[in-house]
Design an enzyme around this catalytic site. Structure first.
Site, PDB file in Angstrom:
ATOM      1  N   LYS A 164      10.932  -3.873  15.172  1.00  0.00           N
ATOM      2  CA  LYS A 164      11.560  -3.368  13.933  1.00  0.00           C
ATOM      3  C   LYS A 164      13.057  -3.649  13.952  1.00  0.00           C
ATOM      4  CE  LYS A 164      12.996   1.074  11.845  1.00  0.00           C
ATOM      5  NZ  LYS A 164      12.824   2.538  11.805  1.00  0.00           N
TER       6      LYS A 164
ATOM      7  N   ASP B 160      19.820   1.989   8.599  1.00  0.00           N
ATOM      8  CA  ASP B 160      18.869   2.869   7.923  1.00  0.00           C
ATOM      9  C   ASP B 160      19.599   4.069   7.326  1.00  0.00           C
ATOM     10  OD1 ASP B 160      16.693   4.268   7.038  1.00  0.00           O
ATOM     11  OD2 ASP B 160      15.912   4.784   9.031  1.00  0.00           O
TER      12      ASP B 160
ATOM     13  N   LYS C 261      19.482  10.014   4.209  1.00  0.00           N
ATOM     14  CA  LYS C 261      19.681  10.829   5.410  1.00  0.00           C
ATOM     15  C   LYS C 261      20.952  11.671   5.254  1.00  0.00           C
ATOM     16  CE  LYS C 261      17.679   7.694   8.872  1.00  0.00           C
ATOM     17  NZ  LYS C 261      16.615   8.568   9.391  1.00  0.00           N
TER      18      LYS C 261
ATOM     19  N   ASP D 217      19.111   0.985  14.434  1.00  0.00           N
ATOM     20  CA  ASP D 217      17.721   1.003  13.992  1.00  0.00           C
ATOM     21  C   ASP D 217      17.062  -0.387  14.049  1.00  0.00           C
ATOM     22  OD1 ASP D 217      15.639   2.707  13.325  1.00  0.00           O
ATOM     23  OD2 ASP D 217      15.898   2.474  11.164  1.00  0.00           O
TER      24      ASP D 217
ATOM     25  N   GLU E 239      10.633   3.837   6.602  1.00  0.00           N
ATOM     26  CA  GLU E 239      10.650   2.424   6.204  1.00  0.00           C
ATOM     27  C   GLU E 239      10.233   1.470   7.325  1.00  0.00           C
ATOM     28  OE1 GLU E 239      13.153   3.948   7.436  1.00  0.00           O
ATOM     29  OE2 GLU E 239      13.846   2.482   8.888  1.00  0.00           O
TER      30      GLU E 239
ATOM     31  N   ARG F 244       7.778   1.483   9.376  1.00  0.00           N
ATOM     32  CA  ARG F 244       6.351   1.148   9.323  1.00  0.00           C
ATOM     33  C   ARG F 244       6.039   0.184   8.170  1.00  0.00           C
ATOM     34  NH1 ARG F 244       5.086   7.476   8.874  1.00  0.00           N
ATOM     35  NH2 ARG F 244       7.026   7.461  10.043  1.00  0.00           N
TER      36      ARG F 244
END
Ligand code: BES
Ligand code: ZN
Ligand code: ZN
Length: 500
Positions: A268, A273, A280, A291, A352, A354
């Site tokens: 990933k 993010d 967030k 991330d 996100e 996944r």
């Protein structure tokens, strides 16, 4: 730092700093030195008598010389029943810090002093030496390129003295260098801010590194993602001005044997993010530049494996996107169509990782790899469940998971397996699409993320998933892990690529 093997006794060392390993007696009261040259034995005895140093695991005692004699550094290796490869890594890390603090440029190490027979019964000499070298090298990392005056490391050269003549010992040092270089690549990429590493620049970096390491690399741009119908990656990327990419790397060994295994790493790379529309909170949001650590680790691992010339055929797939709340961003309620054809109801745009991984996993399966390992800073839940002491592992094939865990035992990188129960899978059903991107409740968040991914794994495909959300940065309890990115799992992935 240069590491050199010297096939001669430490008595002949030219260095002004000599390092001697010290074990502890079973009752913990007496130091046991296995150094045949008997360096500093009187000092050691007086330290023990004064109850200052008895060879405690990880402890370092520096005795500075005031005349022509060399300085002596005692390094504690603990009771022989407890000493393992990780103990050597940690002790070497503490040694590096001490030498640095004492402004030492060059040191010589008595290798036999590290090799008590109780320890060599359990661990190969090569593995012990490699771990020690890893500890030294990994500790020298710092990410200070943006400082006006980056610190230069004082410790430049370490010689390992042993009367044993073995080509393999030299290989141990070379392997340690390859592994630490790979870990540094992962740390560097992950530590870069989102202003320098975004999906396209990550692709460029991967291409540059691949060229240097003789690995194939291709970066799919947005138009190609559209052709590939990668609705997950495109969906996550659409809220950002930086378009998403998909990085594909391949290492094929020369004169590959028929028995070579195909191993696919999928990482990933959410280069930042924000959470997207499910934004967030601000505190610590800057940490979300990390991330993309899963992607960084996948890149680092394939390069390291290539450099070692492993016999297996390795692939790396890195979906890269920036998760931003722009005007075109996906909203909670959006339904995305993934490459596999399955539709996904997005109830939370912060889940996100996944969404980009499911497309990458689908693509990775086209080469029918013997095993796929994906790695991702996927869930906050794993930080709550396990803390930053370890990475979580989940998978659909216990034999493969066990093999991975066995290898991780050797590299000293802690992992803990979490279960993939059907109950978790049931919770990922959507009322209006094939699958929902979050569960119905907050329980077992890491496992639910994993079963979401598992829905994109075809029948018979061996797959493992590493959630590195807790281990990818800030493992300050490890003396060889610096502030910021750790590169955790890179050494294990490379060892897996070479041993599976
Ligand atoms: N990148 C985060 C996971 C994360 C959180 C990594 C904290 C490291 C530290 C991921 O994309 C995320 O936000 N996941 C959500 C999922 C939730 C909405 C189901 C989470 O864990 O809160
Ligand atoms: Zn998120
Ligand atoms: Zn994320």
């Amino acid at each position: 730092m240069e590491l050199i093997l010297q096939s001669q006794s430490i008595k002949n060392a030219k260095s002004k700093t000599l390092v001697v390993g010290v074990f502890q007696s079973p009752d913990g009261k007496k130091p046991l030195s296995a150094c045949k040259a008997k360096i500093g034995e009187d000092i050691l005895n007086s330290l023990a008598k004064a109850e200052v140093f008895t060879g405690e695991k990880g402890k370092v005692y520096f005795v500075r010389s005031y005349d022509k004699d060399p300085s002596i550094v005692f390094i504690g290796l603990g009771k022989t029943s407890e000493t393992d490869t990780e103990c050597l890594r940690v002790t070497a890390a503490n040694l590096e810090k001490k030498l640095e603090a004492e402004s030492i440029n060059e040191a010589a190490i008595c290798v036999d002093s590290l090799l008590h027979k109780d320890v060599t019964k359990k661990f190969a000499v090569e593995a012990l030496l490699q771990s020690f070298a890893e500890g030294l090298l990994l500790t020298q990392y710092s990410f200070d390129k943006y400082k006006e005056k980056p610190k230069t490391k004082k410790l430049k050269k370490v010689t390992f003295h042993t009367e044993k003549k073995s080509k393999k010992l030299n290989e141990s040092l070379v392997t340690a260098e390859v592994l630490s270089d790979a870990v540094f690549i992962a740390r560097d990429l992950s530590n870069e801010p989102s202003s320098t590493i975004y999906p396209q620049s990550l692709g460029k970096e991967a291409e540059k590194l691949a060229k240097k390491y003789g690995v194939k690399c291709r970066v799919m741009q947005k138009a190609e993602l559209v052709k590939e119908k990668m609705g997950g990656i495109l969906g996550v990327g659409q809220g950002s001005n930086n378009p998403p990419t998909f990085i594909i790397m391949e290492y094929k060994p020369k004169a590959m044997k028929k028995t070579a295994k195909k191993i696919a790493f999928v990482g990933k790379a959410v280069t930042f993010d924000t959470g997207g529309i499910s934004l967030k909170p601000s505190p610590k949001m800057e940490e979300m530049k990390h991330d993309m650590s899963g992607g960084a680790n996948a890149i680092a691992a394939i390069l390291g494996a290539a450099k070692l010339g492993v016999k297996n055929h390795i692939f790396a797939y890195i979906p890269a996107a920036e998760n931003m709340p722009g005007g075109k961003a996906i909203c909670p309620s959006t339904i995305l169509k993934s490459r596999s054809g399955k539709t996904i109801e997005v109830q939370n745009t912060d889940a996100e990782g996944r969404l980009i991984l499911c497309d990458a996993l689908d693509y990775a399966q086209e080469k029918k790899p013997d095993v796929i390992i994906d790695m991702a800073t996927l869930t906050g839940a794993v930080v709550i469940a396990l803390g930053n002491a370890c990475s979580a592992i989940m998978g659909n094939n216990q034999t493969a998971v066990n093999r991975y865990l066995e290898i991780a035992e050797e590299t000293g990188e802690k992992h803990w397996q979490l279960p993939l129960y059907k109950e978790y899978d049931d919770d990922m059903n959507s009322k209006i699409a094939d699958v929902c991107n979050i569960g119905g409740d907050r329980g077992a968040g890491s496992q639910k993320a994993a079963v979401f991914l598992q829905r994109f794994i075809k029948e018979g495909q061996t797959w493992m998933h590493l959630d590195i959300a807790a281990s990818a940065w800030n493992q300050r309890h490890l003396p060889y892990a610096p502030y910021g990115a750790t590169g955790a799992t890179v050494r294990t992935l490379i060892a897996f690529a070479s041993k599976y």
